[in-house]
Design a protein around this motif. Structure first.
Motif, PDB file in Angstrom:
ATOM      1  N   ASN A   1      -0.313   4.150   1.037  1.00 42.76           N
ATOM      2  CA  ASN A   1      -0.524   4.563   2.705  1.00 42.76           C
ATOM      3  C   ASN A   1       0.570   4.092   3.316  1.00 42.76           C
ATOM      4  O   ASN A   1       0.245   4.275   4.264  1.00 42.76           O
ATOM      5  CB  ASN A   1      -1.693   4.810   2.461  1.00 42.76           C
ATOM      6  CG  ASN A   1      -2.146   5.781   1.815  1.00 42.76           C
ATOM      7  OD1 ASN A   1      -1.473   7.395   1.786  1.00 42.76           O
ATOM      8  ND2 ASN A   1      -3.310   5.595   1.117  1.00 42.76           N
TER       9      ASN A   1
ATOM     10  N   CYS B   1      -2.993  -0.818  -3.907  1.00 38.63           N
ATOM     11  CA  CYS B   1      -3.869  -1.326  -2.820  1.00 38.63           C
ATOM     12  C   CYS B   1      -5.444  -1.597  -4.007  1.00 38.63           C
ATOM     13  O   CYS B   1      -5.713  -2.916  -4.071  1.00 38.63           O
ATOM     14  CB  CYS B   1      -5.048  -1.039  -2.105  1.00 38.63           C
ATOM     15  SG  CYS B   1      -3.749  -0.524  -0.524  1.00 38.63           S
TER      16      CYS B   1
ATOM     17  N   CYS C   1      -5.743   3.486  -2.786  1.00 46.57           N
ATOM     18  CA  CYS C   1      -4.493   4.184  -3.293  1.00 46.57           C
ATOM     19  C   CYS C   1      -4.799   2.475  -5.115  1.00 46.57           C
ATOM     20  O   CYS C   1      -5.200   1.798  -4.510  1.00 46.57           O
ATOM     21  CB  CYS C   1      -3.318   3.697  -2.573  1.00 46.57           C
ATOM     22  SG  CYS C   1      -2.859   2.265  -2.609  1.00 46.57           S
TER      23      CYS C   1
ATOM     24  N   CYS D   1      -4.939   0.622   2.689  1.00 44.07           N
ATOM     25  CA  CYS D   1      -5.705   1.462   2.449  1.00 44.07           C
ATOM     26  C   CYS D   1      -7.010   0.895   1.745  1.00 44.07           C
ATOM     27  O   CYS D   1      -7.918   1.589   1.890  1.00 44.07           O
ATOM     28  CB  CYS D   1      -5.569   3.070   1.951  1.00 44.07           C
ATOM     29  SG  CYS D   1      -4.698   2.939   1.080  1.00 44.07           S
ATOM     30  N   GLY D   2      -7.139   0.277   1.054  1.00 46.32           N
ATOM     31  CA  GLY D   2      -8.780  -0.041   0.016  1.00 46.32           C
ATOM     32  C   GLY D   2      -8.315   1.398  -1.685  1.00 46.32           C
ATOM     33  O   GLY D   2      -9.230   0.030  -2.213  1.00 46.32           O
TER      34      GLY D   2
ATOM     35  N   CYS E   1       0.766  -1.042   0.144  1.00 43.66           N
ATOM     36  CA  CYS E   1       0.330   0.391   0.034  1.00 43.66           C
ATOM     37  C   CYS E   1       1.086   1.241   0.232  1.00 43.66           C
ATOM     38  O   CYS E   1       1.643   1.320   0.836  1.00 43.66           O
ATOM     39  CB  CYS E   1      -1.064   0.042   1.363  1.00 43.66           C
ATOM     40  SG  CYS E   1      -1.708   1.307   1.576  1.00 43.66           S
TER      41      CYS E   1
HETATM   42 ZN    ZN Z   1      -3.520   1.078   0.095  1.00 39.96          ZN
END
Ligand code: ZN
Length: 229
Positions: A190, A203, A200, A197-198, A188
């Motif tokens: 982030n 991700c 970026c 994080c889902g 990730c």
């Molecule tokens: Zn991410």
């Protein structure tokens, strides 16, 4: 006895390569880099995974490469990592110019000093950003250059070169480490370990590949729906 060195970032791809190497070589070492990256905890993740796998590990500092490209968002925390490409720039702001050139060159010199000529890197052409230093042509060219530079016969291995993310997850499962890759690695942008994080770009790519892989995997697969502590 066959020996290899893995260039290990602690992310999905290079960690999958670590276990690929353990399957294909008698002896494996790993090398990580501090290059001024935003999420230096990936180095600690790489160290832990190697310790658990019984793989000798070292980390080298080549953070000068971040000073060379202050406009790169992966090494400059004041920039927005999810921003679109800048006008006139064919690559996203996360592109770190020269990163794999330095990683693999330093790795080859380090490997030679350990009597190792097989160097493994997790780069691949299916990479969503199409970074030029992840392409097969670059790797082949660098392999030739390293051989000429040191008068040696290095072999650069890229097990993921032609795999998309779904196929990379399949490989991790085949190697028996799907959960390790899923919950322990850091991809990730982030800096969130595991599923991340889902949102970026990294991700999204990782999750889409995993979802596709799990969808086509029989429900009795060891990978389905299992959580690691
Ligand atoms: Zn991410």
């Amino acid at each position: 006895m066959s020996k290899s060195l893995v260039v290990l970032s602690g992310g999905q791809d290079s960690t999958t390569c670590l276990y690929w190497a353990l399957k294909h070589f008698d002896e494996v070492r790993a090398l990580s880099f501090r290059y001024g990256q935003r999420h230096v905890k990936e180095v600690e993740i790489a160290r832990q995974l190697c310790e658990e796998a019984g793989v000798p590990w070292e980390c080298m500092d080549i953070s000068f490469i971040s000073q060379l490209s202050p406009s790169c968002s992966l090494t400059n925390p004041s920039l927005d990592i999810e921003a679109e490409k800048r006008e006139g720039d064919p690559y996203p702001t996360t592109f770190v110019p020269g990163r794999n050139l330095f990683f693999i060159s330093v790795a080859a010199i380090y490997a030679r000093n350990h009597g190792i000529y097989d160097v493994i890197t997790g780069v691949g052409q299916a990479d969503f950003s199409g970074y030029p230093d992840c392409r097969d042509g670059f790797i082949k060219s660098l392999n030739t250059t390293l051989n000429l530079a040191m008068d040696e016969q290095f072999r650069l291995h890229t097990p993921l070169m032609w795999l998309d993310k779904q196929q990379t997850w399949a490989l991790a499962d085949e190697l028996g480490v799907l959960d390790t890759i899923r919950y322990r690695t850091l991809t990730c942008y982030n800096g969130i370990v595991g599923d991340g994080c889902g949102h970026c770009p990294s991700c999204k790519l990782r999750r889409e590949g995993l979802e596709k892989y799990l969808e086509q995997t029989p429900s009795n697969s060891p990978s389905m729906g299992r959580k690691t502590p």
